[in-house]
Design an enzyme around this catalytic site. Structure first.
Site, PDB file in Angstrom:
ATOM      1  N   LYS A   1     -14.198   3.823  -1.416  1.00 21.26           N
ATOM      2  CA  LYS A   1     -15.665   3.284  -1.006  1.00 21.26           C
ATOM      3  C   LYS A   1     -16.410   4.420  -0.679  1.00 21.26           C
ATOM      4  O   LYS A   1     -17.836   3.937  -0.826  1.00 21.26           O
ATOM      5  CB  LYS A   1     -15.319   2.363   0.235  1.00 21.26           C
ATOM      6  CG  LYS A   1     -16.370   1.660   0.377  1.00 21.26           C
ATOM      7  CD  LYS A   1     -16.236   0.495   1.446  1.00 21.26           C
ATOM      8  CE  LYS A   1     -15.363   0.794   2.889  1.00 21.26           C
ATOM      9  NZ  LYS A   1     -16.417   1.708   3.746  1.00 21.26           N
TER      10      LYS A   1
ATOM     11  N   HIS B   1      -2.279  -6.114   6.577  1.00 19.52           N
ATOM     12  CA  HIS B   1      -3.523  -6.228   6.022  1.00 19.52           C
ATOM     13  C   HIS B   1      -3.969  -7.485   5.381  1.00 19.52           C
ATOM     14  O   HIS B   1      -3.079  -7.750   4.524  1.00 19.52           O
ATOM     15  CB  HIS B   1      -3.876  -5.088   4.818  1.00 19.52           C
ATOM     16  CG  HIS B   1      -3.898  -3.728   5.463  1.00 19.52           C
ATOM     17  ND1 HIS B   1      -3.553  -3.418   6.798  1.00 19.52           N
ATOM     18  CD2 HIS B   1      -4.465  -2.552   4.980  1.00 19.52           C
ATOM     19  CE1 HIS B   1      -3.567  -2.127   7.220  1.00 19.52           C
ATOM     20  NE2 HIS B   1      -4.273  -1.507   6.136  1.00 19.52           N
TER      21      HIS B   1
END
Length: 893
Positions: free
Chosen positions: A559, A161
């Site tokens: 999120k 990532h």
């Protein structure tokens, strides 16, 4: 506002540094490294650069300590006064300074660890595996505690990532400087040696300054594999067995090394690098095969060299250490397979049977690496069997210390890493599987398949290939992201049947659901209850003694509903899944998809482990490690050993009856508080992210779009959609962008409203003392807010021309800050964590300097006429500042 005089500036900086109470040795390191950088700026920078850097440095320190609008305006005016070329150099200078300060801080941590290791046992760390074992034994007895220790697993999984903002070339320069800093400390007793060390450090700082801080292009997945291999080569290969040794020394005392160890290898290293293809079109089946091949080459080369070194030192004469019958038999077998080498080794070691065997074993490991079928080991178990023959022979001959010394560490390395090094995991989106299956089911026999279908099937064939070549542990976990039904998991087994056909070798697959969104977390127990009845799942459960792995995503849930509601939902999901697993007689491993930043589940791992629901750990903890976290935790051997020791200690203690009872009682006692916080925080979060026009506003007030242009990793920043919708924006740029804007919204937004809604300060203070989950949440938010800055955040928010949204963010930040201070019982953030507070305060004014440079670049880019070409100089300045702020805050995504 006038600039400070030189005398006033010197006094200001001196007072600022004194207030941080930096340990004297670290202060000396920072001062020396800063002096070297200053010299480099004078010698290698453009004329006047050093003076301009100093002007901005002093102005930002003044603004940080003075806190008046005038002082801040003066610092901003200096940043705005530079030409773009000068601003570029100044940004690079501050970024280099952060790399050096981070290095000095890391060096101080290592220094403290070394000093602690030299103290008597009673003065050593209380959060070590040895200390945890003593505490657990007091509760459950020595025998049960030992069983827990020997069954324990810590499974970090390295991912690609893209959250490491600095280039690998920069990281390499810093690592060389770390070695030189060690040399400098050792040379202080000799003036000539000290001067030589400083000269070499000056050369390396000059190299760091001259190295381009931004990658010219995105790394390929293979580049990412090799970056992770550097951590293995330089740290993990030797650090992990050293951890085992330390624990065994502590538990066995003087007898350690003279008898069989009680510690069994408890670290398993996983990797998504080269295997994670969710949203990354550049990770193909070919890349996955290359990733496994590179990893295998690295570990086999390490084992070959270690075996050879241990063998060369095992100069035990047959008269003093006679070989066992099994060792003589093994020699005959090895000699028959490699006669010329055996004869040559026998001539050089005529009466050293144990030495001869190990040198021949080293040759067989070399043959395994080179794929020489005549000599290669079929699998690591056969190598272990040979090593244990040597070990047993030494024990029978009375040479137990040789059996359980360096040879034991080699055995531990083989047990930990096998021939594969990292357990390579595959990840793919559930929607991709559904799309490919729809095509395959509808296709006529013999019909050509799409490129996507062939690639998905080839991935499964690759898993079969890797298992056959490197052993069953080399690959086999197949993670299904966005798992929303049992069918999403069953689809992988259906694809496997298409991949290998009726006559092919079926892959050994552990299909792992990944529950990411708030809704998915709530649905998880029902999905799991359904999937374990599926024939392939049931068969795999039977084959593995009913072991099952379930992954939880921290990023998308945060999120989705905000950090507070996500944390509470994750806890509840873990509790329900763990209860279901116990009732179903399933040995559960929860896999935590955590990032480095607090908005993605970051923060200290050991405290998070101890706050988990009862039976959700049970001696097994698996998590993702990514980006800057990999190098921060595993880049230095001493720090890596300390981190592994701390995490393992928490894993051991998490299952202690006292810890489980405390977490259960707290969850029940504060259930109403949790429900109130959940509802209030979610409503507040939705009032922001669901406001009309929020997505384009977010993209305008942060450098979100520009972050996507940074060559951080091979994976795209989004799943293909524009900023008109946040649904498919990856969590990394979501967190990264808020961090860069000095707002850190992803880590705290909604908590202030949640605490205000509860309203009972005394109750919340009791919860902070009694409820581990709440305490961990509050401590993480305190760190997140300490790295935020309302003065600077205000200027980012003004870029959006939406006062309603800007006011909402700033009001919630102020409310959260106020409540966190009240709950922790202090007068300022991190008042109860002085070391962490010092680290944040020491960096903050220097981060401010880079933020001001970033703001000027961002304003220029935002104010450009619509459709105008992007100014490359302003964009470069912005990206340079992004890299620098990331280094200063030590957080990205």
């Amino acid at each position: 506002m006038r600039e400070l005089t030189q005398t006033e500036a010197i006094d200001l900086v001196g007072r600022f540094e004194a207030e941080q109470e930096i340990p004297e040795q670290m202060r000396a390191d920072v001062r020396m490294l800063g002096t070297l950088l200053g010299r480099v700026l004078r010698e290698s920078g453009s004329p006047g650069l050093f003076d301009d850097v100093e002007r901005l440095r002093i102005a930002t320190i003044h603004a940080y300590t003075d806190e008046t609008p005038e002082a801040f305006a003066r610092a901003a005016a200096i940043a705005d006064s530079f030409t773009v070329e000068r601003a570029d150099e100044v940004a690079r200078a501050f970024t280099a300074y952060f790399h050096l300060v981070n290095l000095a801080e890391e060096h101080q941590r290592v220094r403290i660890l070394r000093e602690r290791d030299g103290r008597p046992d009673k003065e050593r760390a209380t959060d070590s595996v040895a200390a945890a074992f003593v505490r657990l034994s007091a509760e459950v007895g020595d025998e049960t505690a030992l069983a827990h220790l020997q069954a324990m697993r810590f499974h970090p999984v390295f991912t690609a990532h893209p959250t490491e903002a600095r280039r690998r070339a920069v990281s390499s320069s810093i690592r060389r400087l770390a070695g030189l800093l060690d040399e400098h400390e050792a040379s202080r007793r000799n003036g000539a040696d000290e001067r030589r060390a400083e000269r070499r450090m000056l050369e390396e700082v000059d190299t760091l300054w001259r190295t381009a801080p931004l990658r010219p292009e995105k790394p390929s997945p293979t580049d990412e594999v090799r970056a992770v291999m550097a951590v293995f080569d330089e740290t993990l290969y030797t650090a992990v067995p050293h951890v085992y040794r330390r624990v065994d020394d502590a538990l066995q005392g003087p007898a350690a090394g003279g008898r069989a160890p009680v510690v069994r290898p408890f670290v398993r290293v996983g990797s998504w690098v080269g295997g994670d293809r969710d949203g990354n079109p550049f990770v193909t089946a070919s890349v996955t095969r290359k990733a496994a091949k590179i990893a295998s080459e690295h570990v086999l080369l390490g084992l070959e060299r270690t075996t050879s070194r241990v063998g060369r030192n095992l100069t035990l004469d047959a008269a003093t250490t006679p070989p066992s019958d099994a060792l003589i038999s093994l020699w005959q077998r090895l000699k028959a397979a490699d006669e010329d080498a055996a004869n040559d080794i026998a001539k050089r070691s005529p009466d050293e049977p144990h030495r001869r065997i190990l040198l021949l074993i080293a040759r067989r490991i070399e043959a395994t690496r080179e794929r020489n079928a005549d000599l290669a080991y079929r699998d690591p178990e056969h190598l272990l069997a040979d090593l244990r023959v040597v070990q047993d022979s030494l024990v029978q001959a009375g040479a137990a210390r040789q059996a359980y010394g360096h040879l034991q560490q080699l055995v531990w390395q083989v047990e930990t890493y096998g021939f594969h090094l990292t357990e390579l995991e595959v990840r793919q989106h559930s929607a991709v599987h559904a799309k490919v299956l729809a095509e395959l089911d509808a296709a006529a026999p013999g019909a050509a398949r799409s490129e996507l279908a062939e690639e998905v099937l080839d991935v499964i064939r690759t898993v079969v290939f890797l298992q056959e070549r490197y052993g069953p542990r080399a690959a086999g976990r197949y993670i299904v992201s966005f798992t929303r039904s049992a069918e999403d998991l069953a689809n992988v087994h259906r694809l496997a049947r298409y991949a290998v056909g009726p006559d092919g070798t079926p892959p050994v697959l552990d299909v792992v659901p990944l529950f990411e969104t708030f809704a998915d977390l709530q649905a998880a127990p029902g999905i799991l209850a359904e999937i374990v009845e599926h024939p392939e799942f049931a068969a795999r459960l039977d084959a593995t003694d009913r072991r099952l792995e379930v992954m939880l995503g921290y990023s998308d849930s945060s999120k989705d509903v905000g950090p507070v509601a996500a944390n509470l939902a994750l806890y509840e999901a873990q509790a329900e899944i763990a209860a279901w697993a116990r009732a179903s007689r399933i040995e559960l491993t929860l896999f935590h998809g955590r990032g480095g930043a607090l908005g993605r589940g970051g923060g200290p791992a050991n405290s998070a482990i101890l706050a988990q629901p009862p039976h959700s750990v049970d001696g097994r903890f698996k998590l993702t490690e990514q980006g800057e976290v990999i190098f921060a935790r595993y880049g230095d051997p001493a720090i890596a050993m300390r981190h592994i020791d701390q995490v393992a200690a928490a894993i051991l203690l998490a299952s202690a009856p006292s810890n489980e009872e405390r977490n259960l009682a707290a969850a029940e006692r504060y259930a109403d508080v949790a429900a109130t916080m959940d509802a209030a925080s979610r409503e507040r979060f939705f009032s922001l992210v669901k406001a009309p026009g929020f997505a384009p506003w977010f993209a305008r007030v942060t450098p979100m779009e520009e972050i996507g242009r940074l060559a951080l990793g091979s994976r795209p920043a989004r799943r293909g959609l524009s900023v008109e919708s946040l649904e498919d924006l990856r969590a990394i740029p979501w967190v990264f962008a808020w961090t860069q804007a000095r707002i850190n919204l992803a880590g705290w937004f909604g908590l202030g409203t949640a605490l205000e809604t509860v309203g009972d300060e005394a109750l919340l203070q009791r919860a902070y003392g009694d409820w581990p989950l709440f305490r961990t949440m509050i401590d993480n938010v305190a760190m997140s807010l300490a790295k935020a800055d309302d003065r600077i955040a205000r200027h980012y928010l003004e870029l959006g021309d939406r006062e309603d949204l800007a006011a909402l963010v700033r009001d919630e930040m102020a409310l959260t800050r106020s409540w966190v201070i009240r709950v922790t019982g202090g007068t300022e953030l991190l008042g109860n964590k002085p070391v962490l507070q010092r680290a944040v305060k020491m960096r903050s004014p220097y981060v401010d300097a880079l933020s001001l440079l970033q703001l000027r670049a961002l304003r220029s880019l935002r104010e450009a006429p619509e459709g105008a070409p992007v100014d490359p100089e302003q964009q470069r300045l912005l990206l340079l500042s992004v890299s620098g702020v990331a280094a200063g805050l030590q957080n990205t995504g």
